[in-house]
Design a protein around this motif. Sequence first.
Motif, PDB file in Angstrom:
ATOM      1  N   ALA A  99      25.748   4.854   8.664  1.00  0.00           N
ATOM      2  CA  ALA A  99      26.779   4.532   7.681  1.00  0.00           C
ATOM      3  C   ALA A  99      26.765   3.041   7.365  1.00  0.00           C
ATOM      4  CB  ALA A  99      28.147   4.954   8.203  1.00  0.00           C
ATOM      5  N   CYS A 100      26.523   2.728   6.098  1.00  0.00           N
ATOM      6  CA  CYS A 100      26.528   1.329   5.662  1.00  0.00           C
ATOM      7  C   CYS A 100      27.883   0.944   5.094  1.00  0.00           C
ATOM      8  CB  CYS A 100      25.459   1.104   4.598  1.00  0.00           C
ATOM      9  SG  CYS A 100      23.797   1.336   5.237  1.00  0.00           S
ATOM     10  N   SER A 101      28.550   1.901   4.485  1.00  0.00           N
ATOM     11  CA  SER A 101      29.844   1.657   3.870  1.00  0.00           C
ATOM     12  C   SER A 101      30.597   2.977   3.847  1.00  0.00           C
ATOM     13  CB  SER A 101      29.660   1.148   2.441  1.00  0.00           C
ATOM     14  OG  SER A 101      30.831   1.333   1.682  1.00  0.00           O
ATOM     15  N   MET A 102      31.894   2.896   3.986  1.00  0.00           N
ATOM     16  CA  MET A 102      32.696   4.122   3.963  1.00  0.00           C
ATOM     17  C   MET A 102      32.696   4.765   2.577  1.00  0.00           C
ATOM     18  SD  MET A 102      36.439   2.373   4.202  1.00  0.00           S
ATOM     19  CE  MET A 102      37.514   3.421   3.261  1.00  0.00           C
ATOM     20  N   TYR A 103      32.260   4.025   1.563  1.00  0.00           N
ATOM     21  CA  TYR A 103      32.270   4.539   0.194  1.00  0.00           C
ATOM     22  C   TYR A 103      30.992   5.302  -0.172  1.00  0.00           C
ATOM     23  CZ  TYR A 103      36.109   1.251  -0.039  1.00  0.00           C
ATOM     24  OH  TYR A 103      37.273   0.571   0.212  1.00  0.00           O
ATOM     25  N   VAL A 104      29.937   5.158   0.628  1.00  0.00           N
ATOM     26  CA  VAL A 104      28.662   5.806   0.299  1.00  0.00           C
ATOM     27  C   VAL A 104      28.794   7.313   0.483  1.00  0.00           C
ATOM     28  CG1 VAL A 104      26.222   6.006   0.879  1.00  0.00           C
ATOM     29  CG2 VAL A 104      27.319   3.760   0.879  1.00  0.00           C
ATOM     30  N   LYS A 105      28.399   8.031  -0.556  1.00  0.00           N
ATOM     31  CA  LYS A 105      28.446   9.495  -0.509  1.00  0.00           C
ATOM     32  C   LYS A 105      27.061  10.122  -0.598  1.00  0.00           C
ATOM     33  CE  LYS A 105      33.110  10.142  -2.049  1.00  0.00           C
ATOM     34  NZ  LYS A 105      33.904   9.386  -2.933  1.00  0.00           N
ATOM     35  N   ALA A 106      26.102   9.385  -1.207  1.00  0.00           N
ATOM     36  CA  ALA A 106      24.752   9.929  -1.389  1.00  0.00           C
ATOM     37  C   ALA A 106      23.747   8.789  -1.275  1.00  0.00           C
ATOM     38  CB  ALA A 106      24.641  10.601  -2.753  1.00  0.00           C
ATOM     39  N   GLU A 107      22.502   9.157  -0.964  1.00  0.00           N
ATOM     40  CA  GLU A 107      21.445   8.161  -0.781  1.00  0.00           C
ATOM     41  C   GLU A 107      20.116   8.752  -1.219  1.00  0.00           C
ATOM     42  OE1 GLU A 107      19.804   5.149   2.726  1.00  0.00           O
ATOM     43  OE2 GLU A 107      21.229   6.716   3.246  1.00  0.00           O
ATOM     44  N   ILE A 108      19.273   7.882  -1.768  1.00  0.00           N
ATOM     45  CA  ILE A 108      17.904   8.259  -2.094  1.00  0.00           C
ATOM     46  C   ILE A 108      16.986   7.167  -1.564  1.00  0.00           C
ATOM     47  CG2 ILE A 108      18.059   7.249  -4.419  1.00  0.00           C
ATOM     48  CD1 ILE A 108      16.115   9.444  -5.389  1.00  0.00           C
ATOM     49  N   VAL A 109      15.917   7.575  -0.891  1.00  0.00           N
ATOM     50  CA  VAL A 109      14.938   6.630  -0.350  1.00  0.00           C
ATOM     51  C   VAL A 109      13.551   7.110  -0.767  1.00  0.00           C
ATOM     52  CG1 VAL A 109      14.006   5.541   1.725  1.00  0.00           C
ATOM     53  CG2 VAL A 109      16.441   6.113   1.614  1.00  0.00           C
ATOM     54  N   ILE A 110      12.801   6.193  -1.385  1.00  0.00           N
ATOM     55  CA  ILE A 110      11.455   6.506  -1.881  1.00  0.00           C
ATOM     56  C   ILE A 110      10.472   5.557  -1.207  1.00  0.00           C
ATOM     57  CG2 ILE A 110       9.987   6.706  -3.926  1.00  0.00           C
ATOM     58  CD1 ILE A 110      12.411   8.615  -4.006  1.00  0.00           C
ATOM     59  N   PRO A 111       9.446   6.103  -0.519  1.00  0.00           N
ATOM     60  CA  PRO A 111       8.484   5.230   0.153  1.00  0.00           C
ATOM     61  C   PRO A 111       7.642   4.431  -0.840  1.00  0.00           C
ATOM     62  CG  PRO A 111       7.784   7.521   0.305  1.00  0.00           C
ATOM     63  CD  PRO A 111       9.127   7.521  -0.352  1.00  0.00           C
ATOM     64  N   LEU A 112       7.234   3.256  -0.393  1.00  0.00           N
ATOM     65  CA  LEU A 112       6.417   2.349  -1.193  1.00  0.00           C
ATOM     66  C   LEU A 112       5.057   2.233  -0.498  1.00  0.00           C
ATOM     67  CD1 LEU A 112       7.739  -1.097  -2.442  1.00  0.00           C
ATOM     68  CD2 LEU A 112       5.357  -0.666  -1.973  1.00  0.00           C
ATOM     69  N   PHE A 113       4.024   2.600  -1.216  1.00  0.00           N
ATOM     70  CA  PHE A 113       2.679   2.606  -0.640  1.00  0.00           C
ATOM     71  C   PHE A 113       1.831   1.482  -1.221  1.00  0.00           C
ATOM     72  CE2 PHE A 113       4.191   6.965  -0.366  1.00  0.00           C
ATOM     73  CZ  PHE A 113       3.923   7.275   0.953  1.00  0.00           C
ATOM     74  N   LYS A 114       1.034   0.846  -0.369  1.00  0.00           N
ATOM     75  CA  LYS A 114       0.041  -0.144  -0.781  1.00  0.00           C
ATOM     76  C   LYS A 114      -1.259   0.257  -0.115  1.00  0.00           C
ATOM     77  CE  LYS A 114      -1.382  -4.239  -2.330  1.00  0.00           C
ATOM     78  NZ  LYS A 114      -1.516  -4.524  -3.744  1.00  0.00           N
ATOM     79  N   GLY A 169      -2.563   3.104   0.141  1.00  0.00           N
ATOM     80  CA  GLY A 169      -2.386   4.343   0.894  1.00  0.00           C
ATOM     81  C   GLY A 169      -1.526   4.233   2.136  1.00  0.00           C
ATOM     82  N   VAL A 170      -0.994   3.045   2.427  1.00  0.00           N
ATOM     83  CA  VAL A 170      -0.165   2.837   3.616  1.00  0.00           C
ATOM     84  C   VAL A 170       1.289   2.674   3.184  1.00  0.00           C
ATOM     85  CG1 VAL A 170       0.305   1.283   5.564  1.00  0.00           C
ATOM     86  CG2 VAL A 170      -2.056   1.736   4.859  1.00  0.00           C
ATOM     87  N   ASN A 171       2.203   3.345   3.882  1.00  0.00           N
ATOM     88  CA  ASN A 171       3.633   3.216   3.632  1.00  0.00           C
ATOM     89  C   ASN A 171       4.075   1.849   4.160  1.00  0.00           C
ATOM     90  OD1 ASN A 171       6.426   3.355   3.568  1.00  0.00           O
ATOM     91  ND2 ASN A 171       6.555   5.386   4.483  1.00  0.00           N
ATOM     92  N   VAL A 172       4.247   0.887   3.236  1.00  0.00           N
ATOM     93  CA  VAL A 172       4.576  -0.483   3.630  1.00  0.00           C
ATOM     94  C   VAL A 172       6.069  -0.779   3.518  1.00  0.00           C
ATOM     95  CG1 VAL A 172       2.282  -1.378   3.086  1.00  0.00           C
ATOM     96  CG2 VAL A 172       4.101  -1.430   1.335  1.00  0.00           C
TER      97      VAL A 172
END
Length: 151
Positions: free
Chosen positions: A99-114, A116-119
């Motif tokens: 929990a980062c904030s009591m107001y957060v209800k949803a989250e999206i996380v997208i990996p970043l590749f360089k 071919g490696v998830n950096v």
Amino acid sequence: MPFDKLKPKVTTILANESESVDDRLTEVCELLQASIGYYDWVGFYFANHEARTLHLRAFAGEPTDHVVIPFGKGICGQVAESNENFVVADVKAQNNYIACSMYVKAEIVIPLFKDGVNVGQIDIDSHMADPFSPEDERFLEWVNERVSEIL
């Protein structure tokens, strides 16, 4: 603002070689947060593979205590291990959520590749329940592909 209208702005920010990479990443975060009503916090975390930790490098929104996240912990830490997008419609339904904030209800996380490696990853928190669509995923994948070109 529709995603197609944001793409040229993101491209322009990232192409500005007179600014540091970190400044450009921060500008992208600020643009996304200001332009998309349900993007309440936008940040880029980058991996330290030896320590198996993620480190916050740029963000827009409320400051967070979560500047270092172990692999496997929370949504970001899970993406560091899975190398796959993670869309959370309701953070309360996740047993491995930081929990980062009591107001957060949803989250999206997208990996970043360089090379071919998830950096790293882009992480977005929303104060709305279930706001993210496949269009968000495609757009954020596109953003990460552009970011990887300046790393």
